[in-house]
Write an enzyme that holds these catalytic residues in place. Structure first.
Site, mmCIF file in Angstrom:
data_model
loop_
_atom_site.group_PDB
_atom_site.id
_atom_site.type_symbol
_atom_site.label_atom_id
_atom_site.label_comp_id
_atom_site.label_asym_id
_atom_site.label_seq_id
_atom_site.Cartn_x
_atom_site.Cartn_y
_atom_site.Cartn_z
ATOM 1 N N ASP A 313 0.879 -1.179 0.070
ATOM 2 C CA ASP A 313 0.097 0.003 -0.023
ATOM 3 C C ASP A 313 0.794 1.299 -0.101
ATOM 4 O OD1 ASP A 313 -2.837 -0.448 -0.192
ATOM 5 O OD2 ASP A 313 -2.682 -1.150 1.875
ATOM 6 N N THR A 384 -16.993 20.836 3.798
ATOM 7 C CA THR A 384 -17.814 20.426 3.329
ATOM 8 C C THR A 384 -17.920 19.708 2.046
ATOM 9 O OG1 THR A 384 -19.306 22.036 2.168
ATOM 10 C CG2 THR A 384 -19.431 21.947 4.690
ATOM 11 N N GLN A 386 -19.908 19.450 -0.275
ATOM 12 C CA GLN A 386 -20.531 20.435 -1.251
ATOM 13 C C GLN A 386 -19.648 21.601 -1.585
ATOM 14 O OE1 GLN A 386 -22.549 19.848 1.538
ATOM 15 N NE2 GLN A 386 -23.313 17.940 0.275
#
Lengths: 687, 296
Positions: A313, A384, A386
């Site tokens: 990873d 956020t 958005q």
């Protein structure tokens, strides 16, 4: 890690091993190891002959038979001692683990509701699917999954790591281990293991070597050793008629004695590797335990040596956990200090690692000290999904930072326009594998903060080592291919898988396996479980989910993804130690022939004395010296068997050349010197 | 298919090295002549008049070198025809064909059967020393695991055990001993050679042993039954198993089996495994005879 500092010969352990070695003389126990069983039969036979010689049926002098017999017994004993030592080291660790398994009281809930009331019962009577409540300072009674609550848990009993870890319901940190202790808050746990099948039980079983099964490679080697033993049995069995015939035709001397034949047989059969084989296997598992990795089977350890492809990873293994700010790129007409200042203010309340790294960079580069967000009378605007931006409002200033596209549309909404230069530097950063963050004050773009994955120091060298060993490294990352390319180049991995999904990982592993390669990987999340189950060597992180741990065949207690590289080395070392001692054992036989054959037939054919190139004093001392050397070499090689041969990351060709020189050629020469030396001592003393 | 001619060259080199070394021993031993003749005023040095050396039992037309070459190659391969009396060779000259058969006629060997014998030794060499590079041993990209080792053990074990026990039986019984004409260690070599040749699928005779008795006909017949032909069954089992296995891609971590280092290792394994198995019996036969004859 206190576990690592285990001295090689501890008094109590040594005493236990000395006794255990004696108990193991039981022929029934020896039957598992035909090489040592044959040795024991030889010892028994010579003992009988010794008593017969005392009764007057002497085929040789009783003292000679006595000493041969004694040293044959020692050979068996030393081999047992090696095994007992190896197991003793594991047992000491098991004992410390067992302390974690005290008699725990469990609070068994009637329903999955925490407030439904509980009965206090013994942990031993818990079964799968029971629901228990664990509160502050309670021990977790059994392995399970957290179904409600968040708590900090002290797992030092298992991991040796004193810092507590957080366990919570859902997600990748829901697995709890029996024997660990809740330090704060409470958890509702659904039990996932019956008593005796828990992680702790398995771990104790593994380090004790109680359930140790022979690994495929060990079995194959065992077959070879048995075949050699049969060949030498035939050699020695037919030597008696040969010798009788020779005496008959030469008309002088006496036939070879049974004592000498038994001595010859034990010297020829591969007692060195036969005696140390199980010790090597146990010690290999033990080394893994000392690296804080628990292997579910010895097979997995062996497979680790054969690994061709390593899946690693990116985050946490190749790069440090998080991206960090590395540079400020101001817009035209803005100074770097202004950009740094604005960036720092906007990040003060940002608790993400990226946000903190911006504050750190501003302080390092421009000496901008940390300011309290309250003092500034600022209002923090959190990130956020958005807006894809965060920032602060204060003193009529509105600072925002976020992804370039998000900030661009924000500026556009205020009637401004993003300068071309800013766009360009953002693109440049993306192309180099970094992440650009745009900072703006109102509609005036201030510039770009460059965030980069920091490749761990020294990792590039390790990958170069792996390449030398013939192992291909593949980086797995969720990043876009552009970023992945840049990091892959910087870290020096051979290949990468960008925008990886669990399905893609699984496909990649299958692809390599279909080409005949063995694949190793690490993982912790539930979404890693399918890939872990498919990989040949799968190291699950101890912090991972129960699903991941079940799917893996090893568990890393330190949860350090870089450990995989160490695991591969331990696996290789295990196989190398076996090979080295086998080669050593077989090449030893040449010298033993030169010691014993002339001694056996010197009376019949005095000219065979020319083969006595070591000029050993008498036939008796020659045979005895060879037997003593054969026994002592086992003792001398115990440290090597337990520690493993030294391993350097070089190509197979170089490793082979070096090991053939040390163990092959060395194995030819060493016994000549050793037997001669012992003969000088024994010969003087037997006079 | 392997598609790697380097692997073939490595095996060929191994065979050649062993053949040339043993051939040299035979030629030198024969050319040096019989030490017993020294001091008897018999000229054994080569001159324009005669080839010199130990000419007893040899065709004058072939001379020393051609006889020694034939004796060596007829036993290196499973040929079995002779152009000189092996019984009359010097002890070391006789030792060479004897040991070549005991190694399993793998030095070039019969058509196919020599190659598979050599490949079995390569598997064992890879297994013993291949572990030293820290990987499960691989040969030609195939992993060598317990099944292959089991079969390889049978292939090496059965003939060796049959030769030893056959010889031991013959020497223990009056019927077996009665056929031995020559006294001393040479008689031992004759019996040992008879069983080596019968079991080892060679067919050449050392001579000096009246083998056409019911005892030897039956004993050598049983030896042939045990040591010949069916050995190919485990060999085919290995081949079938290897064919099923996936080929592991070679990397720098793989043991290279085409290098001079591997050739050296393979020679060492053949010589050590071969000599460990037969050294005691060879010591009581040709080696002691050589030491007695050279009168050291």
């Amino acid at each position: 890690m206190s576990k690592k500092s285990q001295s090689f010969f501890q008094g109590a352990m040594l005493k236990q091993a000395l006794w255990d070695a004696f108990v193991r003389m039981n022929p029934q126990y020896q039957l598992r190891n035909p090489v040592m069983f044959v040795t024991e039969i030889g010892s028994l036979l010579t003992t009988v002959i010794f008593f017969m010689s005392l009764a007057g049926h002497a085929e040789a002098s009783p003292s000679f038979i006595f000493w041969i017999s004694l040293w044959l017994w020692f050979t068996v004993y030393f081999a047992n001692f090696a095994e007992a030592m190896a197991e003793g080291r594991g047992k000491a660790q098991a004992d410390s683990l067992r302390k974690a398994r005290k008699d725990i009281q469990a609070k068994k809930l009637k329903t999955s509701n925490r407030l439904s009331g509980f009965d206090t019962i013994s942990a031993a009577s818990l079964r799968k699917e029971d629901i228990v409540l664990v509160e502050t300072n309670d021990f977790i009674p059994c392995d399970g999954d957290v179904i409600e609550g968040v708590a900090s848990v002290d797992e030092s009993a298992i991991t040796g790591e004193s810092a507590p870890v957080i366990r919570e319901s859902g997600g990748d940190r829901s697995a709890v281990t029996g024997g660990t202790r809740v330090l704060s808050d409470w958890l509702v746990v659904r039990i996932t293991a019956n008593p005796g099948e828990t992680f702790l039980d398995r771990m104790i079983g593994l380090v004790e070597g109680a359930k140790r099964q022979r690994t495929p490679n060990e079995i194959a080697l065992h077959i070879l050793l048995v075949a050699l033993t049969i060949v030498f049995l035939a050699v020695c069995a037919t030597l008696l008629p040969f010798s009788l015939f020779s005496v008959h035709v030469a008309g002088q001397g006496t036939a070879i004695t049974i004592t000498a034949l038994a001595a010859l047989l034990v010297c020829l059969i591969p007692t060195t590797i036969g005696g140390l084989l199980s010790a090597i296997g146990i010690a290999g598992m033990d080394r893994l335990v000392q690296a804080n990795v628990i292997a579910m089977s010895g097979r997995a350890v062996e497979a680790a040596g054969d690994v061709d492809v390593l899946l690693l990873d990116k985050t946490g293994t190749i790069t440090l956990g998080n991206r960090q700010a590395t540079a400020f790129h101001p817009a035209p007409g803005v100074t770097e200090a202004e950009l740094a200042d604005a960036s720092q203010i906007s990040s003060l309340a940002d608790e993400t690692p990226e946000g903190r790294s911006i504050v750190v960079l501003a302080k390092e580069k421009y000496g901008i000290r940390g300011r309290e967000i309250h003092e500034l009378n600022a209002h923090f605007i959190p990130f956020t999904a958005q807006t894809r931006m965060s920032g602060v409002n204060f003193d009529h200033r509105e600072i925002r930072k976020g992804a370039v596209e998000a900030v661009e549309s924000y500026i556009a909404s205020l009637g401004g326009k993003m300068p071309m230069e800013v766009r360009k530097s953002a693109d440049d950063i993306s192309r180099k594998g970094g992440t650009p963050l745009c900072v703006t004050e109102g509609k005036k773009a201030l510039g770009i903060i460059e965030l980069k994955d920091i490749v761990k120091g020294g990792i590039k060298e390790r990958f170069a080592e792996l390449r030398q060993m013939g192992i291909k490294t593949i980086m797995i990352t969720g990043d876009n291919p552009l970023t992945a390319t840049a990091i892959a180049a910087e870290a020096g991995v051979d290949d990468f898988l960008a925008q990886a999904t669990p399905e893609m990982k699984l496909k990649l592993i299958r692809e390599h396996q279909s080409k005949g390669a063995l694949v190793a990987m690490t993982g912790d999340g539930t979404n890693d479980a399918p890939a872990l189950a498919q990989a040949d060597v799968a190291v699950a992180m101890n912090t991972g989910t129960q699903a991941a741990k079940e799917a893996g065949n090893m568990i890393d207690l330190d949860s350090n993804p870089t450990k995989l590289i160490e695991v591969v080395q331990i696996g290789k070392q295990l196989l190398m130690t076996r090979g080295a001692l086998t080669t050593f054992s077989i090449s030893n036989d040449v010298a033993k022939y030169f010691a014993i054959l002339p001694a056996c037939f010197a009376a019949t054919y005095p000219v065979l004395g020319h083969l006595n190139i070591m000029h050993l004093k008498t036939p008796e001392s020659a045979i005895l010296s060879a037997v003593i050397f054969n026994a002592l070499i086992i003792i001398c090689l115990i440290p090597l068997a337990l520690k493993g041969v030294s391993y350097k990351a070089v190509s197979a060709y170089k490793l082979l050349r070096q090991n053939i020189l040390v163990y092959g050629v060395g194995g030819l020469i060493a016994p000549f010197a050793g037997i001669k030396l012992i003969d000088m001592i024994v010969g003087r003393w037997m006079m | 298919m392997v598609k790697d001619t380097r692997q073939g060259w490595a095996l060929l080199a191994t065979m050649t090295i062993i053949l040339v070394s043993l051939l040299s021993i035979a030629v030198v031993a024969e050319q040096n002549g019989n030490p017993a003749f020294q001091g008897l005023n018999i000229d054994q040095t080569a001159s324009s008049l005669h080839s010199g050396g130990n000419m007893e039992g040899k065709e004058v037309r072939y001379g020393i070198v051609n006889s020694a070459i034939w004796a060596t190659t007829t036993t290196a391969a499973s040929n079995g025809s002779v152009n000189a009396m092996l019984d009359s060779f010097t002890p070391l000259g006789g030792f060479v064909p004897l040991w070549l058969i005991q190694l399993g006629e793998i030095i070039f060997g019969g058509v196919g059967s020599g190659l598979y014998g050599m490949i079995i030794f390569a598997l064992i060499a890879v297994f013993i020393s291949g572990l030293m590079v820290g990987r499960t041993p691989e040969y030609l990209g195939k992993k060598i695991e317990s099944f292959e080792m089991k079969m390889a053990s049978i292939i090496i074990l059965i003939p060796a055990v049959a030769i030893k026990f056959g010889t031991a039986l013959a020497l223990s019984l009056e019927k077996g001993r009665a056929s031995v004409f020559n006294p001393g260690a040479h008689g031992f070599s004759e019996v040992l050679y008879a069983f080596s040749s019968a079991v080892g699928n060679n067919g050449s005779a050392f001579g000096g042993l009246s083998a056409n008795t019911p005892f030897y006909n039956i004993a050598l017949g049983i030896g042939m039954l045990i040591g010949r032909y069916w050995i190919i069954v485990p060999v085919m089992a290995i081949a079938g198993m290897l064919a099923q296995k996936k080929k592991v891609p070679a990397s720098s971590g793989t043991l290279p089996t085409h290098t001079p280092l591997f050739v050296g290792m393979l020679v060492a394994v053949i010589v050590i495994v071969g000599s460990l198995t037969f050294l005691p019996s060879l010591a009581l036969g040709p080696i002691v005879e050589h030491l007695q004859l050279s009168g050291k």
